[in-house]
Design a protein around this motif. Structure first.
Motif, PDB file in Angstrom:
ATOM      1  N   PHE A  15       0.933  -1.185   0.072  1.00 58.26           N
ATOM      2  CA  PHE A  15      -0.030  -0.183  -0.089  1.00 58.26           C
ATOM      3  C   PHE A  15       0.733   1.445  -0.044  1.00 58.26           C
ATOM      4  CE2 PHE A  15      -3.665  -2.137   2.306  1.00 58.26           C
ATOM      5  CZ  PHE A  15      -4.076  -2.988   0.938  1.00 58.26           C
ATOM      6  N   GLN A  16       1.885   1.426   0.872  1.00 58.39           N
ATOM      7  CA  GLN A  16       2.804   2.510   0.737  1.00 58.39           C
ATOM      8  C   GLN A  16       3.553   2.723  -0.609  1.00 58.39           C
ATOM      9  OE1 GLN A  16       5.770   2.792   4.106  1.00 58.39           O
ATOM     10  NE2 GLN A  16       4.690   0.984   4.975  1.00 58.39           N
ATOM     11  N   ALA A  17       3.818   1.554  -1.507  1.00 63.36           N
ATOM     12  CA  ALA A  17       4.193   1.796  -2.696  1.00 63.36           C
ATOM     13  C   ALA A  17       3.226   2.264  -3.650  1.00 63.36           C
ATOM     14  CB  ALA A  17       4.711   0.313  -3.146  1.00 63.36           C
ATOM     15  N   LEU A  18       2.057   1.529  -3.545  1.00 70.46           N
ATOM     16  CA  LEU A  18       0.787   2.406  -4.354  1.00 70.46           C
ATOM     17  C   LEU A  18       0.647   3.826  -4.084  1.00 70.46           C
ATOM     18  CD1 LEU A  18      -1.843  -0.458  -4.239  1.00 70.46           C
ATOM     19  CD2 LEU A  18      -0.050   0.113  -6.209  1.00 70.46           C
ATOM     20  N   GLN A  19       0.716   4.222  -2.973  1.00 70.86           N
ATOM     21  CA  GLN A  19       0.538   5.684  -2.457  1.00 70.86           C
ATOM     22  C   GLN A  19       1.606   6.434  -3.043  1.00 70.86           C
ATOM     23  OE1 GLN A  19       0.204   5.008   1.747  1.00 70.86           O
ATOM     24  NE2 GLN A  19      -1.823   4.378   1.626  1.00 70.86           N
ATOM     25  N   THR A  20       2.792   6.042  -3.808  1.00 71.16           N
ATOM     26  CA  THR A  20       3.578   6.864  -4.268  1.00 71.16           C
ATOM     27  C   THR A  20       3.241   7.330  -5.720  1.00 71.16           C
ATOM     28  OG1 THR A  20       5.055   5.117  -5.303  1.00 71.16           O
ATOM     29  CG2 THR A  20       5.693   5.862  -3.085  1.00 71.16           C
ATOM     30  N   LEU A  21       2.048   6.546  -6.257  1.00 74.27           N
ATOM     31  CA  LEU A  21       1.829   6.823  -7.504  1.00 74.27           C
ATOM     32  C   LEU A  21       0.503   8.035  -7.687  1.00 74.27           C
ATOM     33  CD1 LEU A  21       1.256   2.860  -8.647  1.00 74.27           C
ATOM     34  CD2 LEU A  21       3.292   4.468  -9.025  1.00 74.27           C
ATOM     35  N   ASN A  22       0.731   8.753  -8.725  1.00 71.66           N
ATOM     36  CA  ASN A  22      -0.202   9.803  -8.585  1.00 71.66           C
ATOM     37  C   ASN A  22      -1.606   9.667  -9.181  1.00 71.66           C
ATOM     38  OD1 ASN A  22       1.968  11.646  -8.268  1.00 71.66           O
ATOM     39  ND2 ASN A  22       2.682  11.623 -10.614  1.00 71.66           N
ATOM     40  N   LEU A  23      -1.817   8.471 -10.014  1.00 75.94           N
ATOM     41  CA  LEU A  23      -3.115   8.304 -10.388  1.00 75.94           C
ATOM     42  C   LEU A  23      -3.813   7.200  -9.451  1.00 75.94           C
ATOM     43  CD1 LEU A  23      -2.395   7.787 -14.218  1.00 75.94           C
ATOM     44  CD2 LEU A  23      -3.334   9.692 -13.093  1.00 75.94           C
ATOM     45  N   VAL A  24      -3.116   6.722  -8.467  1.00 72.41           N
ATOM     46  CA  VAL A  24      -3.787   5.465  -7.696  1.00 72.41           C
ATOM     47  C   VAL A  24      -4.324   5.874  -6.459  1.00 72.41           C
ATOM     48  CG1 VAL A  24      -3.272   3.279  -6.510  1.00 72.41           C
ATOM     49  CG2 VAL A  24      -2.417   3.522  -8.774  1.00 72.41           C
ATOM     50  N   GLN A  25      -5.613   5.738  -6.138  1.00 68.62           N
ATOM     51  CA  GLN A  25      -6.053   5.865  -4.877  1.00 68.62           C
ATOM     52  C   GLN A  25      -6.675   4.638  -4.367  1.00 68.62           C
ATOM     53  OE1 GLN A  25      -8.994   9.307  -4.906  1.00 68.62           O
ATOM     54  NE2 GLN A  25     -10.072   8.446  -2.752  1.00 68.62           N
ATOM     55  N   ILE A  26      -6.329   4.440  -3.125  1.00 67.42           N
ATOM     56  CA  ILE A  26      -6.785   3.218  -2.231  1.00 67.42           C
ATOM     57  C   ILE A  26      -8.197   3.559  -1.493  1.00 67.42           C
ATOM     58  CG2 ILE A  26      -6.324   1.540  -0.507  1.00 67.42           C
ATOM     59  CD1 ILE A  26      -3.322   1.912  -1.076  1.00 67.42           C
ATOM     60  N   ILE A  27      -9.097   2.766  -1.950  1.00 70.26           N
ATOM     61  CA  ILE A  27     -10.426   2.834  -1.066  1.00 70.26           C
ATOM     62  C   ILE A  27     -10.813   1.575  -0.197  1.00 70.26           C
ATOM     63  CG2 ILE A  27     -13.220   3.198  -1.240  1.00 70.26           C
ATOM     64  CD1 ILE A  27     -12.269   4.993  -3.653  1.00 70.26           C
ATOM     65  N   TYR A  28     -10.816   1.690   1.256  1.00 67.60           N
ATOM     66  CA  TYR A  28     -10.820   0.667   2.058  1.00 67.60           C
ATOM     67  C   TYR A  28     -12.071   0.295   2.259  1.00 67.60           C
ATOM     68  CZ  TYR A  28      -5.779   1.670   2.835  1.00 67.60           C
ATOM     69  OH  TYR A  28      -4.587   1.843   2.561  1.00 67.60           O
ATOM     70  N   GLY A  29     -12.528  -1.024   2.419  1.00 61.50           N
ATOM     71  CA  GLY A  29     -13.582  -1.683   2.894  1.00 61.50           C
ATOM     72  C   GLY A  29     -13.274  -2.273   4.296  1.00 61.50           C
TER      73      GLY A  29
END
Length: 207
Positions: free
Chosen positions: A64-78
């Motif tokens: 998740f930390q790696a994904l959060q470095t990407l400009n286009l990616v947003q994580i939405i949690y359930g």
């Protein structure tokens, strides 16, 4: 038709469909979808998931930390909730005939709401759904009914024909494909990178 697109990824469906037994878990989603959809102007990549528990939690958090470095990616949690299941084995030695298990909740609702919100706000011309979950069929059908100019494409994440059938969801979309895994090896994060807090994170050793 324009080419503004938004990608909606069902994280658990994606993981169990193509990633669980793969050596390509360290996937850069932004790079992957830019290669996969080269004619699109990708506006956003939503990754719908839930925080797990147990030994996998550390690896998941690093990813998740790696994904959060990407400009286009947003994580939405359930949610990742515990539940009791009944043992169906006739000679089960458990006197209570039940055991604890976990299930991921809210992802299909979160995807449906985000798709409809983006459609109503005219945020995209193309919707890209990465899932094989038939619970998304009503949302896809409603988008097509209310916004016929929006093209809906479904990618089924599966390495196995039976799991990859997903007939209902395929039929609901304008276009459907099985998610290609051949691009995974060329779209990995570097083994080490800097997270948004300025700290170095490393690809989990077991990956």
């Amino acid at each position: 038709m324009g080419n503004r697109s938004i990608v909606y990824i069902d994280g658990f469906n994606f993981y169990y469909g193509v990633m669980k037994n793969s050596n390509d878990k360290w996937l850069n989603l932004e790079h992957y979808f830019q290669l996969l959809r080269q004619d699109d102007d990708i506006q956003k990549i939503y990754y719908f998931t839930a925080k797990v528990s147990g030994n996998a939690q550390v690896r998941q958090d690093i990813y998740f930390q790696a994904l959060q470095t990407l400009n286009l990616v947003q994580i939405i949690y359930g949610l990742y909730k515990s539940r009791q299941r009944k043992c169906r084995v006739s000679n089960c030695t458990n006197p209570q005939k039940s055991y604890s298990d976990y299930e991921e909740k809210r992802t299909d609702v979160n995807i449906a709401l985000q798709m409809l919100d983006d459609a109503y706000q005219n945020n995209c011309d193309r919707i890209i759904v990465v899932s094989g979950d038939s619970d998304l069929v009503p949302a896809v059908e409603l988008v097509k009914q209310r916004f016929p100019k929006i093209q809906v494409t479904v990618y089924i994440p599966s390495r196995h024909p039976r799991r990859g059938a997903a007939t209902e969801l395929r039929n609901a979309a304008d276009k459907n494909k099985t998610l290609p895994t051949v691009l995974f090896k060329n779209t990995q994060f570097p083994n080490s990178l800097i997270n948004n807090s300025g700290q170095t994170i490393n690809k989990p050793s077991s990956w």
